[in-house]
Design a protein around this motif. Sequence first.
Motif, PDB file in Angstrom:
ATOM      1  N   ALA A 110       0.845  -1.206   0.000  1.00 50.02           N
ATOM      2  CA  ALA A 110       0.000   0.000   0.000  1.00 50.02           C
ATOM      3  C   ALA A 110       0.877   1.252   0.000  1.00 50.02           C
ATOM      4  N   LEU A 111       1.907   1.272   0.828  1.00 46.23           N
ATOM      5  CA  LEU A 111       2.764   2.456   0.913  1.00 46.23           C
ATOM      6  C   LEU A 111       3.562   2.648  -0.381  1.00 46.23           C
ATOM      7  N   PHE A 112       4.169   1.558  -0.872  1.00 46.94           N
ATOM      8  CA  PHE A 112       4.933   1.687  -2.113  1.00 46.94           C
ATOM      9  C   PHE A 112       4.024   1.823  -3.340  1.00 46.94           C
ATOM     10  N   GLY A 113       2.750   1.414  -3.187  1.00 41.88           N
ATOM     11  CA  GLY A 113       1.786   1.560  -4.282  1.00 41.88           C
ATOM     12  C   GLY A 113       1.532   3.015  -4.644  1.00 41.88           C
ATOM     13  N   THR A 114       1.712   3.914  -3.676  1.00 39.83           N
ATOM     14  CA  THR A 114       1.496   5.340  -3.955  1.00 39.83           C
ATOM     15  C   THR A 114       2.588   5.878  -4.890  1.00 39.83           C
ATOM     16  N   PHE A 115       3.675   5.129  -4.985  1.00 34.32           N
ATOM     17  CA  PHE A 115       4.859   5.588  -5.698  1.00 34.32           C
ATOM     18  C   PHE A 115       4.630   5.765  -7.199  1.00 34.32           C
ATOM     19  N   LYS A 199      22.137   2.218  13.052  1.00 34.44           N
ATOM     20  CA  LYS A 199      22.777   3.440  12.572  1.00 34.44           C
ATOM     21  C   LYS A 199      24.064   3.155  11.794  1.00 34.44           C
ATOM     22  N   GLU A 200      24.815   2.159  12.250  1.00 34.33           N
ATOM     23  CA  GLU A 200      26.125   1.893  11.640  1.00 34.33           C
ATOM     24  C   GLU A 200      26.016   1.254  10.256  1.00 34.33           C
ATOM     25  N   ARG A 201      24.804   0.893   9.858  1.00 33.76           N
ATOM     26  CA  ARG A 201      24.668   0.159   8.581  1.00 33.76           C
ATOM     27  C   ARG A 201      23.553   0.747   7.724  1.00 33.76           C
ATOM     28  N   LEU A 202      23.223   2.046   7.937  1.00 39.69           N
ATOM     29  CA  LEU A 202      22.172   2.682   7.135  1.00 39.69           C
ATOM     30  C   LEU A 202      22.648   2.814   5.685  1.00 39.69           C
ATOM     31  N   PRO A 203      21.753   2.556   4.721  1.00 34.94           N
ATOM     32  CA  PRO A 203      22.159   2.774   3.322  1.00 34.94           C
ATOM     33  C   PRO A 203      22.427   4.260   3.114  1.00 34.94           C
ATOM     34  N   PRO A 204      23.500   4.628   2.412  1.00 36.64           N
ATOM     35  CA  PRO A 204      23.846   6.044   2.293  1.00 36.64           C
ATOM     36  C   PRO A 204      22.746   6.852   1.585  1.00 36.64           C
ATOM     37  N   ARG A 205      22.312   7.898   2.270  1.00 37.15           N
ATOM     38  CA  ARG A 205      21.238   8.752   1.751  1.00 37.15           C
ATOM     39  C   ARG A 205      21.546   9.279   0.348  1.00 37.15           C
ATOM     40  N   GLU A 206      22.824   9.649   0.122  1.00 36.49           N
ATOM     41  CA  GLU A 206      23.180  10.242  -1.172  1.00 36.49           C
ATOM     42  C   GLU A 206      23.097   9.230  -2.320  1.00 36.49           C
ATOM     43  N   LYS A 207      23.072   7.935  -1.982  1.00 37.33           N
ATOM     44  CA  LYS A 207      22.869   6.922  -3.029  1.00 37.33           C
ATOM     45  C   LYS A 207      21.394   6.516  -3.096  1.00 37.33           C
ATOM     46  N   LEU A 208      20.744   6.482  -1.928  1.00 42.15           N
ATOM     47  CA  LEU A 208      19.383   5.958  -1.858  1.00 42.15           C
ATOM     48  C   LEU A 208      18.351   6.914  -2.478  1.00 42.15           C
ATOM     49  N   VAL A 209      18.517   8.224  -2.229  1.00 45.13           N
ATOM     50  CA  VAL A 209      17.540   9.191  -2.753  1.00 45.13           C
ATOM     51  C   VAL A 209      17.502   9.162  -4.289  1.00 45.13           C
ATOM     52  N   PRO A 210      18.652   9.248  -4.978  1.00 42.83           N
ATOM     53  CA  PRO A 210      18.584   9.167  -6.453  1.00 42.83           C
ATOM     54  C   PRO A 210      18.002   7.830  -6.943  1.00 42.83           C
ATOM     55  N   LYS A 211      18.298   6.754  -6.218  1.00 43.99           N
ATOM     56  CA  LYS A 211      17.770   5.436  -6.629  1.00 43.99           C
ATOM     57  C   LYS A 211      16.246   5.417  -6.520  1.00 43.99           C
ATOM     58  N   LEU A 212      15.725   5.945  -5.404  1.00 45.62           N
ATOM     59  CA  LEU A 212      14.270   5.991  -5.222  1.00 45.62           C
ATOM     60  C   LEU A 212      13.619   6.935  -6.234  1.00 45.62           C
ATOM     61  N   LYS A 213      14.282   8.065  -6.513  1.00 41.50           N
ATOM     62  CA  LYS A 213      13.729   9.008  -7.507  1.00 41.50           C
ATOM     63  C   LYS A 213      13.677   8.368  -8.899  1.00 41.50           C
ATOM     64  N   ALA A 214      14.722   7.649  -9.245  1.00 42.10           N
ATOM     65  CA  ALA A 214      14.754   6.971 -10.563  1.00 42.10           C
ATOM     66  C   ALA A 214      13.667   5.908 -10.618  1.00 42.10           C
ATOM     67  N   PHE A 215      13.459   5.210  -9.488  1.00 36.90           N
ATOM     68  CA  PHE A 215      12.412   4.185  -9.420  1.00 36.90           C
ATOM     69  C   PHE A 215      11.044   4.846  -9.594  1.00 36.90           C
ATOM     70  N   ARG A 216      10.861   5.967  -8.880  1.00 34.66           N
ATOM     71  CA  ARG A 216       9.604   6.713  -9.007  1.00 34.66           C
ATOM     72  C   ARG A 216       9.335   7.102 -10.473  1.00 34.66           C
ATOM     73  N   GLU A 217      10.357   7.638 -11.133  1.00 37.57           N
ATOM     74  CA  GLU A 217      10.168   8.042 -12.546  1.00 37.57           C
ATOM     75  C   GLU A 217       9.814   6.853 -13.413  1.00 37.57           C
ATOM     76  N   SER A 218      10.471   5.732 -13.179  1.00 36.44           N
ATOM     77  CA  SER A 218      10.198   4.564 -14.033  1.00 36.44           C
ATOM     78  C   SER A 218       8.789   4.024 -13.823  1.00 36.44           C
ATOM     79  N   VAL A 219       8.308   3.998 -12.569  1.00 33.97           N
ATOM     80  CA  VAL A 219       6.955   3.463 -12.353  1.00 33.97           C
ATOM     81  C   VAL A 219       5.863   4.443 -12.769  1.00 33.97           C
ATOM     82  N   VAL A 220       6.150   5.752 -12.629  1.00 38.09           N
ATOM     83  CA  VAL A 220       5.151   6.750 -13.077  1.00 38.09           C
ATOM     84  C   VAL A 220       5.011   6.678 -14.587  1.00 38.09           C
ATOM     85  N   SER A 221       6.127   6.588 -15.286  1.00 33.53           N
ATOM     86  CA  SER A 221       6.053   6.621 -16.749  1.00 33.53           C
ATOM     87  C   SER A 221       5.464   5.323 -17.329  1.00 33.53           C
ATOM     88  N   SER A 222       5.557   4.218 -16.565  1.00 34.06           N
ATOM     89  CA  SER A 222       5.022   2.965 -17.118  1.00 34.06           C
ATOM     90  C   SER A 222       3.606   2.667 -16.618  1.00 34.06           C
TER      91      SER A 222
END
Lengths: 223, 223
Positions: A110-115, A199-222
């Motif tokens: 449900a949460l990722f469905g909004t994406f 905290k010591e093993r969080l995925p790096p924000r600077e890598k995760l945000v662009p990845k999520l944004k790219a995912f968002r663009e791909s699912v919106v466009s399809s």
Amino acid sequence: MAGDGLKLLGMWASPLALRIEWALKLKGIEYEYVDEDLNNKSERLLKYNPIHKKIPVLLHGDKPVPESLIILEYIDETWKENYPLLPEDPYERAMARFWAKYNDDKLCPALFGTFSKTGEEKVKAAKEAQETLKPLEELLKEKRFFGGQTIGYLDIAFGWMAIWLPLVEEILGVTFVDESTLPLLHAWCQEFPNIPLVKERLPPREKLVPKLKAFRESVVSSS
Amino acid sequence: MAGDGLKLLGMWASPLALRIEWALKLKGIEYEYVDEDLNNKSERLLKYNPIHKKIPVLLHGDKPVPESLIILEYIDETWKENYPLLPEDPYERAMARFWAKYNDDKLCPALFGTFSKTGEEKVKAAKEAQETLKPLEELLKEKRFFGGQTIGYLDIAFGWMAIWLPLVEEILGVTFVDESTLPLLHAWCQEFPNIPLVKERLPPREKLVPKLKAFRESVVSSS
């Protein structure tokens, strides 16, 4: 504690693989982490999870265990003495399993469905997704964590929310975990990522945000 | 053995509710069976499974446990001594859970997915569904049952296939469990319904066939 050649096949941005790392760290079990390229799946991954071809897979010697919730139970049963993940009481265990399955089957989709939605559709989907969070507020009554005074199996299962969801909220411009309506869940989302082993093993924000944004663009466009 | 006011909310034609009855009978636990009308859900069902509003629900005193695989683990953990359902070894337990989840998430939807199809589409869907059965043949190698020499958790999880699938085959005119390509699974499907505790509680064929036929008609006309 040595983990008998324990190897985790994961992917750095996967919340499901992180579940396994949290569990192993809580138990104090050593393991080797192997990052898989899911765009070009390795022979290893196809050999050890031929049915679903997905991470995470925990390799214990040459025995593969796939699927994150099943791996958590395997870890808990194999290293019983160190830091139990599931509660001891059978009814509490059943309820922990119920809510973890609820997370995987209902809440997360449900949460990722909004994406994939925009405009009015996004607002509608976000409202429906917010509804799926309400029962969690009840679970946290008179508790610091879902596991009680310390984190356990259910905190691990829900953990993705404290890390991925704020980024999803930021990208979509939607608030899912509202402080005024879900104060206990909001507090938990603040506290969970600050637990040292998380905290010591969080995925790096600077890598995760662009990845999520790219995912968002791909699912919106399809869609 | 008295089941402390154990009550099972089920529905006579549900293979998921039968899973619970088989488990309780194997353990020798007394229970009361309550048949729910799913077209007119009772206050009781809505109270005890407010999230999914589905059967089966096991009521142990006033504590409700929903979802069939979670109920099976609850029963196994609550009455540990009588007839263990899951294997003892953590790796074998993980594999049993993996295949039970595979049944619920992949195999059952694929097999019942053919139900809404006709003509060429039905043939194609049936072939895909047959593929999902192939791994089960491997699991039965050098074994009489999925649980070994006696039935266990995984036989209970797969049990629906031995009872519902022959009727689905008859109605669709499709063979899923082919004796020549899946001989071990075919033999298991013959043997499972003849186990006394399974045989004594089979849903009556004269009620089940019309129900499945009506279901087939409704899904074909709406697809």
